[in-house]
Design a protein around this motif. Structure first.
Motif, short mmCIF file in Angstrom:
data_model
loop_
_atom_site.label_atom_id
_atom_site.label_comp_id
_atom_site.label_asym_id
_atom_site.label_seq_id
_atom_site.Cartn_x
_atom_site.Cartn_y
_atom_site.Cartn_z
N ASP A 1 0.87 -1.03 -0.14
CA ASP A 1 0.01 -0.07 0.18
C ASP A 1 0.91 1.12 0.00
OD1 ASP A 1 -1.58 2.07 0.70
OD2 ASP A 1 -3.19 0.83 1.55
N LYS A 2 0.88 1.86 -1.11
CA LYS A 2 1.76 3.11 -1.12
C LYS A 2 1.00 4.53 -1.13
CE LYS A 2 5.37 0.38 -3.88
NZ LYS A 2 6.03 0.20 -5.16
N ASN A 3 -0.18 4.31 -0.76
CA ASN A 3 -0.99 5.64 -0.64
C ASN A 3 -1.85 5.94 0.58
OD1 ASN A 3 -0.69 6.61 -3.81
ND2 ASN A 3 -1.61 4.29 -3.83
N PRO A 4 -0.98 6.07 1.73
CA PRO A 4 -1.57 6.37 2.87
C PRO A 4 -1.82 7.73 3.12
CG PRO A 4 0.85 6.38 3.14
CD PRO A 4 0.55 5.98 1.70
N SER A 5 -3.00 7.85 3.72
CA SER A 5 -3.55 9.52 3.96
C SER A 5 -2.67 10.45 4.45
CB SER A 5 -5.01 9.12 4.55
OG SER A 5 -4.80 8.97 5.87
N PRO A 6 -2.91 11.43 4.33
CA PRO A 6 -1.85 12.56 5.13
C PRO A 6 -2.13 12.35 6.66
CG PRO A 6 -3.04 13.77 3.46
CD PRO A 6 -3.68 12.33 3.59
N GLN A 7 -3.44 12.05 7.23
CA GLN A 7 -3.43 11.59 8.60
C GLN A 7 -2.72 10.68 9.06
OE1 GLN A 7 -6.05 12.01 6.34
NE2 GLN A 7 -7.00 14.02 6.90
N VAL A 8 -2.62 9.58 8.30
CA VAL A 8 -1.94 8.47 8.64
C VAL A 8 -0.41 8.68 8.50
CG1 VAL A 8 -1.07 6.04 7.89
CG2 VAL A 8 -3.54 6.54 7.80
N LEU A 9 0.10 9.49 7.78
CA LEU A 9 1.58 9.85 7.65
C LEU A 9 1.62 10.69 8.91
CD1 LEU A 9 1.99 10.54 3.77
CD2 LEU A 9 2.87 8.65 5.18
N LEU B 1 6.54 12.51 3.52
CA LEU B 1 5.23 12.79 2.75
C LEU B 1 5.63 13.06 1.10
CD1 LEU B 1 4.03 16.26 4.77
CD2 LEU B 1 2.70 13.88 4.43
N GLY B 2 6.99 13.53 0.95
CA GLY B 2 7.56 13.25 -0.56
C GLY B 2 7.48 11.79 -1.02
N LEU B 3 8.00 10.66 0.00
CA LEU B 3 8.02 9.42 -0.34
C LEU B 3 6.58 8.94 -0.84
CD1 LEU B 3 10.64 7.96 2.11
CD2 LEU B 3 10.92 8.40 -0.19
N ALA B 4 5.69 9.14 -0.08
CA ALA B 4 4.35 9.05 -0.07
C ALA B 4 3.53 9.28 -1.32
CB ALA B 4 3.48 9.07 0.89
N THR B 5 4.06 10.53 -1.74
CA THR B 5 3.49 11.08 -3.00
C THR B 5 4.44 10.99 -4.46
OG1 THR B 5 4.42 13.19 -2.72
CG2 THR B 5 2.17 12.69 -1.62
N ALA B 6 5.45 10.38 -4.31
CA ALA B 6 6.60 10.23 -5.23
C ALA B 6 5.83 9.49 -6.54
CB ALA B 6 7.72 9.55 -4.91
N ALA C 1 22.25 14.80 4.29
CA ALA C 1 22.21 15.79 3.32
C ALA C 1 22.11 15.28 1.69
CB ALA C 1 23.06 17.28 3.58
N LEU C 2 22.93 14.23 1.61
CA LEU C 2 23.00 13.67 0.22
C LEU C 2 21.44 12.89 0.03
CD1 LEU C 2 24.32 12.85 -2.37
CD2 LEU C 2 25.13 10.87 -1.32
N ARG C 3 21.22 12.18 1.02
CA ARG C 3 19.70 11.71 0.98
C ARG C 3 18.77 12.75 0.60
NH1 ARG C 3 17.58 6.59 1.51
NH2 ARG C 3 19.21 5.70 2.17
N THR C 4 18.64 13.81 1.42
CA THR C 4 17.73 14.73 1.13
C THR C 4 17.79 15.27 -0.23
OG1 THR C 4 18.06 15.39 3.54
CG2 THR C 4 16.88 16.83 1.94
N THR C 5 18.97 15.67 -0.71
CA THR C 5 19.19 16.03 -2.14
C THR C 5 18.66 15.15 -3.02
OG1 THR C 5 21.23 17.23 -1.49
CG2 THR C 5 20.87 17.01 -3.60
N ILE C 6 18.86 13.80 -2.98
CA ILE C 6 18.48 12.81 -3.99
C ILE C 6 16.90 12.69 -3.91
CG2 ILE C 6 18.32 10.21 -4.49
CD1 ILE C 6 21.21 9.99 -3.23
N GLY C 7 16.38 12.89 -3.01
CA GLY C 7 14.87 12.82 -2.89
C GLY C 7 14.42 11.67 -3.65
N ASP C 8 13.44 11.77 -4.70
CA ASP C 8 13.10 11.09 -5.72
C ASP C 8 13.69 10.65 -6.92
OD1 ASP C 8 12.18 13.11 -6.82
OD2 ASP C 8 10.03 12.39 -7.27
N ASP C 9 14.89 11.51 -7.03
CA ASP C 9 15.90 11.41 -8.08
C ASP C 9 16.75 10.12 -7.96
OD1 ASP C 9 16.78 12.33 -10.43
OD2 ASP C 9 17.87 13.93 -9.54
N THR C 10 16.35 9.02 -7.81
CA THR C 10 17.10 7.93 -7.45
C THR C 10 17.81 7.44 -8.85
OG1 THR C 10 15.09 6.62 -7.40
CG2 THR C 10 15.82 7.44 -5.38
N ASP C 11 17.35 7.78 -10.00
CA ASP C 11 17.80 7.24 -11.19
C ASP C 11 18.99 7.94 -11.71
OD1 ASP C 11 16.11 9.09 -11.99
OD2 ASP C 11 15.54 7.86 -13.70
#
Length: 290
Positions: A63-71, A89-94, A178-188
């Motif tokens: 399940d990759k779409n939890p509600s904002p309340q759950v998050l 929140l970014g991971l859940a909406t990526a 900081a590197l993980r923050t910068t990468i965000g969803d730019d994992t490729d």
């Protein structure tokens, strides 16, 4: 980036963060015979007010779409700060991204001009901490700030850079988060994949910290370094975005001991540069360029 490649970055992050929260922090009795570090899945679910089965589905990527309340509830239980909560929140909406084409980062000409005029250590870094340009004072402060070096690689693998930082342990934790923050969803992104892969193979410190999934910003701040010539320097750091790159400047408090030492370093660097330029047999000056 094994967890990113698996497509279950949200579950990987939840698992890593719950392992860092002790029962005592969550207000639970420690109990005996605990086989996992931190909180159990069912404990996170209980504290967040969701069912254990639903939380299990989140961690396992079913399940990759939890509600904002759950998050929000999970962020509270996992004791996330503002940056970590935003990351969650970014991971859940990526959403899936188009494949990247490797594109070199570009330093604007006006930034090269600015570097030449600054009398304090200044350099330009890319998103992966690659040094793209620097002025003489930056190189005088640390030879690892020459273009072509990577700041995180130097920090983890170069003994001189490790000795340079007064608090190497904190510096590595800050840089990797900081590197993980910068990468965000730019994992490729090819550069991120290349750097993370290299450091995962060559540094146990990197592997340990990367597995924690810490995220934080590394913008302004104050650091203390040990220069091999002038000694200890306490310097402020500012990071200024310029187009797609970052201008980084280091400067001391005015009229401080570090200010005097930085002036001495500038004088020594200028003398060495002049000596190198004038170095010729029998004191004969170098020929003039026609």
């Amino acid at each position: 980036m094994k967890d990113e490649e698996s497509g279950n970055r949200l579950g990987s992050y939840l698992r890593a963060r719950r392992e860092l929260v002790s029962p005592a922090q969550a207000g639970l009795p420690p109990g005996g015979n605990r086989r996992v570090p931190g909180l159990r899945r069912e404990e996170v679910a209980l504290l967040a007010g969701i069912s254990p089965d639903y939380y299990l589905r989140l961690e396992r990527g079913r399940d990759k779409n939890p509600s904002p309340q759950v998050l929000a509830s999970l962020a509270r239980v996992l004791e996330l700060d503002d940056i970590e909560r935003t990351y969650l929140l970014g991971l859940a909406t990526a959403r899936p991204r188009a494949p990247h084409r490797k594109r070199p980062e570009h330093v604007p000409a006006r930034v090269h001009e600015l570097l030449a005029h600054l009398q304090i250590p200044a350099f330009v870094e890319g998103r992966a901490f690659d040094v793209l340009a620097s002025n003489p004072m930056a190189v005088a402060l640390s030879p690892r700030l020459r273009p072509g070096h990577n700041r995180l690689r130097s920090l983890l693998l170069d003994p001189e850079e490790q000795a340079f930082h007064q608090d190497w342990t904190k510096a590595t934790a800050d840089f990797i988060a900081a590197l993980r923050t910068t990468i965000g969803d730019d994992t490729d992104n090819p550069r991120f994949v290349e750097l993370v892969g290299e450091l995962a193979l060559s540094s146990q410190r990197f592997r340990t910290l990367w597995a924690r999934h810490d995220v934080r910003s590394l913008d302004g701040g104050t650091t203390t370094v040990h220069h091999p010539v002038v000694g200890e320097l306490r310097l402020h750091r500012d990071k200024l975005p310029v187009d797609d790159v970052i201008l980084v400047v280091y400067y001391p408090d005015k009229n401080s001991d570090s200010d005097e030492k930085l002036r001495l370093l500038a004088a020594l660097s200028s003398t060495e540069s002049a000596g190198t330029a004038d170095d010729s047999p029998a004191g004969i000056p170098p020929p003039k360029t026609p």
